[in-house]
Design an enzyme around this catalytic site. Sequence first.
Site, PDB file in Angstrom:
ATOM      1  CE1 TYR A 318      -3.512  -2.683   1.137  1.00  0.00           C
ATOM      2  CE2 TYR A 318      -2.164  -3.018   3.088  1.00  0.00           C
ATOM      3  CZ  TYR A 318      -3.205  -3.401   2.279  1.00  0.00           C
ATOM      4  OH  TYR A 318      -3.957  -4.486   2.631  1.00  0.00           O
ATOM      5  CB  CYS A 346      16.169 -10.886  -4.889  1.00  0.00           C
ATOM      6  SG  CYS A 346      16.776 -10.378  -6.479  1.00  0.00           S
TER       7      CYS A 346
END
Length: 421
Positions: A318, A346
């Site tokens: 968000y 990653c």
Amino acid sequence: MDHFQYKNGVLHAEDVALADIVAQVGTPFYCYSTATLTRHYQLFTEALSPMPHLVCFAIKSLSNIAVLKVLADLGAGMDVVSAGEYARARAAGVPGDRIVFSGVGKTRDEMRMALTGGIRQFNVESEPEMRALSQVATALGKVAPITIRVNPDVDAKTHEKISTGKKGDKFGIPISRAREVYAEAATLPGLKIIGIDVHIGSQLTSLDPFEAAYLKIADLTQQLRADGHTIDRLDLGGGLGIPYARDNNAPPLPSDYGAMVKRTVGHLGCEIEIEPGRLISGNAGILVSQVIYVKNGDDRDFLIIDAAMNDLIRPAMYGSHHDIIPLNEPPAGADQQPFDIVGPICESGDTFAKSRNLPEMTEGALIAFRSAGAYGAVMSSEYNSRPLIPEVLVRGDHFAVIRARPTLDEMLARDTIPEWL
Ligand SMILES: *Cc1c(COP(=O)(O)O)cnc(C)c1O
């Protein structure tokens, strides 16, 4: 107001120094305060006290059974959205008649479980669901108490992923069709209409959208009563926001919310239910993590920490802000410098904060993400085969691990290699 404060220069949860928990549990972990959970629950019960009411904690925001028991022991009801949450509520000792079942996709198995185990009401979200529930209840020789969730078509003015009360959202039935749908519900033998349900979104920072929705619900109550339905209970949902940044404009207080509820629907004589999640659990929890490396990049410095997006996904999902503070209180006026605070995964999305000012940080430094109690642990995953992190509950000067960190073997043991491989 919460119970995570510096005392003698070190961050405490109530009367427990967080460094003591680190020593026993390791990092990262979630830590919850019983006192904050209690206080926030009581703010709501006080705010609604002039009216008959039940505060149903939205389990989806923080679902550890020990946390649920803290609230259940205070008399809280629970709002559940799955068989798993229903089972958690029962395991925490919540009686069926204090459990409300919400959600757009309840399965027949879930309906059966709740009808057999005991339920306060189903908040029905569609006509097909209503018909299915009637069939399931009839087959069990039971009658399911229901409200119907109406979509009032108001803009909650919150993040689009957590706005639920506008035309076009998947939730509830359009308020324009409510009378027609209630009329059909009244003909179904397995259902008993008891009220109306509405929930317009999460992390609302103004009372205006609530007020607009509740005024529509007040009108609808009168129309439905005139149509001959019994409307004794109004479930007004959750959604009141919390201050995530300390310098923010503070969202409305539960007391202001309660006064607005009384003003908009108080005259109807209904029992009021609300389903707060975040406001009870959000500031009752922190995430504690440790700096693995301080990495000096070309144009910025990174703090690489041992928590990652799989442990707390709100910033990645968000773009949310969490205040981040060191466990050791920096001296007043200490120099600060900007860091990008990132996890080891990653993905560039595994970034908690950019250019965040912190005092000098070294390898091994301990930090805390504030306001991480709601939608933190519950949204975590094992992405990158990182085991779920522990949860710790504090009360006064003692603490307990309420979900242990699994060993790698325990995590791997859930996979099986087929015989034929
Ligand atoms: C998510 C949700 C809640 C809780 O929302 P908060 O913003 O955490 O208060 C309550 N009711 C329903 C139906 C929900 O979907």
